[in-house]
Motif scaffolding. Structure first.
Motif, PDB file in Angstrom:
ATOM      1  N   GLU A  35       0.828  -1.200   0.000  1.00  0.00           N
ATOM      2  CA  GLU A  35       0.000   0.000   0.000  1.00  0.00           C
ATOM      3  C   GLU A  35       0.862   1.251   0.000  1.00  0.00           C
ATOM      4  OE1 GLU A  35      -2.739  -0.254   3.274  1.00  0.00           O
ATOM      5  OE2 GLU A  35      -3.337  -2.278   2.713  1.00  0.00           O
ATOM      6  N   ARG A  36       2.128   1.096   0.430  1.00  0.00           N
ATOM      7  CA  ARG A  36       3.012   2.254   0.536  1.00  0.00           C
ATOM      8  C   ARG A  36       4.407   1.902   0.054  1.00  0.00           C
ATOM      9  NH1 ARG A  36       0.466   6.228   2.479  1.00  0.00           N
ATOM     10  NH2 ARG A  36       2.214   7.623   2.696  1.00  0.00           N
ATOM     11  N   LEU A  37       5.081   2.907  -0.449  1.00  0.00           N
ATOM     12  CA  LEU A  37       6.496   2.822  -0.776  1.00  0.00           C
ATOM     13  C   LEU A  37       7.220   3.577   0.320  1.00  0.00           C
ATOM     14  CD1 LEU A  37       6.308   3.718  -4.570  1.00  0.00           C
ATOM     15  CD2 LEU A  37       6.362   1.448  -3.546  1.00  0.00           C
ATOM     16  N   TYR A  38       8.220   2.936   0.909  1.00  0.00           N
ATOM     17  CA  TYR A  38       9.008   3.565   1.964  1.00  0.00           C
ATOM     18  C   TYR A  38      10.398   3.851   1.403  1.00  0.00           C
ATOM     19  CZ  TYR A  38       5.236   2.074   4.978  1.00  0.00           C
ATOM     20  OH  TYR A  38       4.002   1.897   5.544  1.00  0.00           O
ATOM     21  N   PHE A  39      10.680   5.117   1.185  1.00  0.00           N
ATOM     22  CA  PHE A  39      11.966   5.533   0.642  1.00  0.00           C
ATOM     23  C   PHE A  39      12.918   5.809   1.792  1.00  0.00           C
ATOM     24  CE2 PHE A  39       8.689   6.745  -2.381  1.00  0.00           C
ATOM     25  CZ  PHE A  39       9.194   6.226  -3.564  1.00  0.00           C
ATOM     26  N   VAL A  40      14.103   5.218   1.715  1.00  0.00           N
ATOM     27  CA  VAL A  40      15.091   5.365   2.778  1.00  0.00           C
ATOM     28  C   VAL A  40      16.390   5.855   2.156  1.00  0.00           C
ATOM     29  CG1 VAL A  40      16.364   4.160   4.583  1.00  0.00           C
ATOM     30  CG2 VAL A  40      14.031   3.454   4.027  1.00  0.00           C
ATOM     31  N   PRO A  43      19.617   8.007   7.196  1.00  0.00           N
ATOM     32  CA  PRO A  43      18.674   8.152   8.300  1.00  0.00           C
ATOM     33  C   PRO A  43      17.329   8.774   7.873  1.00  0.00           C
ATOM     34  CG  PRO A  43      20.300   9.888   8.399  1.00  0.00           C
ATOM     35  CD  PRO A  43      20.715   8.978   7.271  1.00  0.00           C
ATOM     36  N   LEU A  44      17.259   9.293   6.648  1.00  0.00           N
ATOM     37  CA  LEU A  44      16.024   9.920   6.174  1.00  0.00           C
ATOM     38  C   LEU A  44      15.054   8.870   5.654  1.00  0.00           C
ATOM     39  CD1 LEU A  44      17.571  12.870   4.151  1.00  0.00           C
ATOM     40  CD2 LEU A  44      16.651  12.944   6.468  1.00  0.00           C
ATOM     41  N   LYS A  45      13.797   8.990   6.057  1.00  0.00           N
ATOM     42  CA  LYS A  45      12.758   8.057   5.623  1.00  0.00           C
ATOM     43  C   LYS A  45      11.497   8.839   5.298  1.00  0.00           C
ATOM     44  CE  LYS A  45      14.561   4.528   8.655  1.00  0.00           C
ATOM     45  NZ  LYS A  45      14.409   3.794   9.870  1.00  0.00           N
ATOM     46  N   PHE A  46      10.880   8.482   4.183  1.00  0.00           N
ATOM     47  CA  PHE A  46       9.585   9.061   3.852  1.00  0.00           C
ATOM     48  C   PHE A  46       8.809   8.048   3.054  1.00  0.00           C
ATOM     49  CE2 PHE A  46      12.705  10.467   0.777  1.00  0.00           C
ATOM     50  CZ  PHE A  46      12.100  10.296  -0.456  1.00  0.00           C
ATOM     51  N   SER A  47       7.495   8.237   2.976  1.00  0.00           N
ATOM     52  CA  SER A  47       6.677   7.249   2.290  1.00  0.00           C
ATOM     53  C   SER A  47       5.673   7.914   1.357  1.00  0.00           C
ATOM     54  CB  SER A  47       5.947   6.371   3.302  1.00  0.00           C
ATOM     55  OG  SER A  47       4.918   7.079   3.952  1.00  0.00           O
ATOM     56  N   GLU A 114      18.243  -5.955  -3.157  1.00  0.00           N
ATOM     57  CA  GLU A 114      18.990  -5.104  -2.224  1.00  0.00           C
ATOM     58  C   GLU A 114      18.365  -3.710  -2.154  1.00  0.00           C
ATOM     59  OE1 GLU A 114      21.644  -5.897  -0.248  1.00  0.00           O
ATOM     60  OE2 GLU A 114      21.332  -7.962  -0.913  1.00  0.00           O
ATOM     61  N   ILE A 115      17.783  -3.271  -3.241  1.00  0.00           N
ATOM     62  CA  ILE A 115      17.150  -1.944  -3.298  1.00  0.00           C
ATOM     63  C   ILE A 115      15.692  -2.018  -2.866  1.00  0.00           C
ATOM     64  CG2 ILE A 115      16.452  -0.062  -4.839  1.00  0.00           C
ATOM     65  CD1 ILE A 115      18.938  -0.744  -6.532  1.00  0.00           C
ATOM     66  N   PHE A 116      14.949  -2.968  -3.428  1.00  0.00           N
ATOM     67  CA  PHE A 116      13.514  -3.118  -3.158  1.00  0.00           C
ATOM     68  C   PHE A 116      13.336  -4.302  -2.217  1.00  0.00           C
ATOM     69  CE2 PHE A 116      14.053  -1.534  -7.480  1.00  0.00           C
ATOM     70  CZ  PHE A 116      13.357  -0.342  -7.403  1.00  0.00           C
ATOM     71  N   SER A 117      13.049  -4.013  -0.963  1.00  0.00           N
ATOM     72  CA  SER A 117      12.972  -5.091   0.018  1.00  0.00           C
ATOM     73  C   SER A 117      11.687  -5.012   0.827  1.00  0.00           C
ATOM     74  CB  SER A 117      14.188  -5.046   0.937  1.00  0.00           C
ATOM     75  OG  SER A 117      14.209  -3.852   1.679  1.00  0.00           O
ATOM     76  N   THR A 118      11.515  -6.040   1.629  1.00  0.00           N
ATOM     77  CA  THR A 118      10.331  -6.106   2.477  1.00  0.00           C
ATOM     78  C   THR A 118      10.579  -5.443   3.829  1.00  0.00           C
ATOM     79  OG1 THR A 118      11.035  -8.287   3.240  1.00  0.00           O
ATOM     80  CG2 THR A 118       9.498  -8.220   1.385  1.00  0.00           C
ATOM     81  N   HIS A 119      11.807  -5.558   4.327  1.00  0.00           N
ATOM     82  CA  HIS A 119      12.179  -5.014   5.633  1.00  0.00           C
ATOM     83  C   HIS A 119      13.656  -4.636   5.606  1.00  0.00           C
ATOM     84  CE1 HIS A 119       8.804  -7.765   6.447  1.00  0.00           C
ATOM     85  NE2 HIS A 119       8.453  -6.862   7.330  1.00  0.00           N
ATOM     86  N   TYR A 120      14.082  -3.912   6.601  1.00  0.00           N
ATOM     87  CA  TYR A 120      15.480  -3.535   6.742  1.00  0.00           C
ATOM     88  C   TYR A 120      16.335  -4.804   6.816  1.00  0.00           C
ATOM     89  CZ  TYR A 120      19.756  -1.672   8.731  1.00  0.00           C
ATOM     90  OH  TYR A 120      21.071  -1.356   8.965  1.00  0.00           O
ATOM     91  N   ILE A 158       6.795  -1.469   0.411  1.00  0.00           N
ATOM     92  CA  ILE A 158       8.036  -1.780  -0.289  1.00  0.00           C
ATOM     93  C   ILE A 158       9.073  -0.793   0.205  1.00  0.00           C
ATOM     94  CG2 ILE A 158       9.201  -1.952  -2.524  1.00  0.00           C
ATOM     95  CD1 ILE A 158       6.389  -2.324  -3.782  1.00  0.00           C
ATOM     96  N   ARG A 159      10.145  -1.308   0.768  1.00  0.00           N
ATOM     97  CA  ARG A 159      11.239  -0.476   1.262  1.00  0.00           C
ATOM     98  C   ARG A 159      12.216  -0.257   0.116  1.00  0.00           C
ATOM     99  NH1 ARG A 159      16.197  -0.571   3.411  1.00  0.00           N
ATOM    100  NH2 ARG A 159      16.600   0.650   5.257  1.00  0.00           N
ATOM    101  N   ILE A 160      12.509   0.994  -0.191  1.00  0.00           N
ATOM    102  CA  ILE A 160      13.390   1.326  -1.306  1.00  0.00           C
ATOM    103  C   ILE A 160      14.614   2.064  -0.764  1.00  0.00           C
ATOM    104  CG2 ILE A 160      13.582   2.536  -3.511  1.00  0.00           C
ATOM    105  CD1 ILE A 160      10.462   2.290  -3.651  1.00  0.00           C
TER     106      ILE A 160
END
Length: 178
Positions: A35-40, A43-47, A114-120, A158-160
């Motif tokens: 439902e969301r893309l999490y850009f990292v 230390p900066l994170k936004f979705s 490595e770029i598009f992951s489910t979790h850290y 999706i963590r990016i």
């Protein structure tokens, strides 16, 4: 007497098991999709919601949420993004699934993972591969899009990793990460 007690216990057990199975069929199954893309970036994170991207892709309209981020992107890049999001692909899902299981494609997907992951600290390899296969399997007559892949990603988000993506782009591809 023992036989009647055993019969009664068996009847109770059957009733409880039947009730449990019956209740499970009435519990709605949650369809997990991104439902969301999490850009990292360090230390900066936004979705950003996938819905916002889909609205932009289909209508060319920036939602309030996406407009904030679009202010930091030039018009040409925004236009290219919309084209990429609208681009449709058609492929036989069986052949595609087999292709994604070749050593070369697995290496590519692991690099992408490595770029598009489910979790850290998790490689998104399996999530990406399953999303691609499901998008191809469930494609309509016109094919599937990047939004479809996001919708079939098997986690809520999706963590990016933007820092790694930037590094790989400078080094011309995923092979540089190995």
């Amino acid at each position: 007497m023992i036989f009647n007690q055993l019969k009664l216990n068996l009847l109770k057990l059957s009733l409880i098991a039947g009730l449990g199975i019956g209740l499970v069929t009435f519990i709605p199954k949650s369809a997990l999709s991104a439902e969301r893309l999490y850009f990292v970036y360090g230390p900066l994170k936004f979705s950003l919601s996938v819905d916002s991207l889909e609205t932009y892709a289909k209508e060319g309209r920036l939602t309030k949420e996406f407009a904030f981020y679009a202010n930091f992107i030039d018009k040409e890049t925004l236009s290219n993004l919309r084209e990429i999001l609208q681009q449709r692909h058609t492929i036989d899902h069986v052949r595609f699934s087999r292709l994604l299981r070749t050593p070369m494609m697995e290496d590519l997907l692991k690099g992408m993972g490595e770029i598009f992951s489910t979790h850290y600290n998790y490689n998104g390899f399996y999530a990406i591969r399953s999303a691609l296969i499901l998008a191809a399997l469930n494609q309509d007559e016109e094919g599937w899009t990047a939004i479809d892949i996001m919708r079939y990603f098997p986690t809520e988000g999706i963590r990016i990793d933007l820092k790694l993506a930037s590094k790989l782009m400078k080094n011309d591809g995923f092979a540089a990460s190995n």
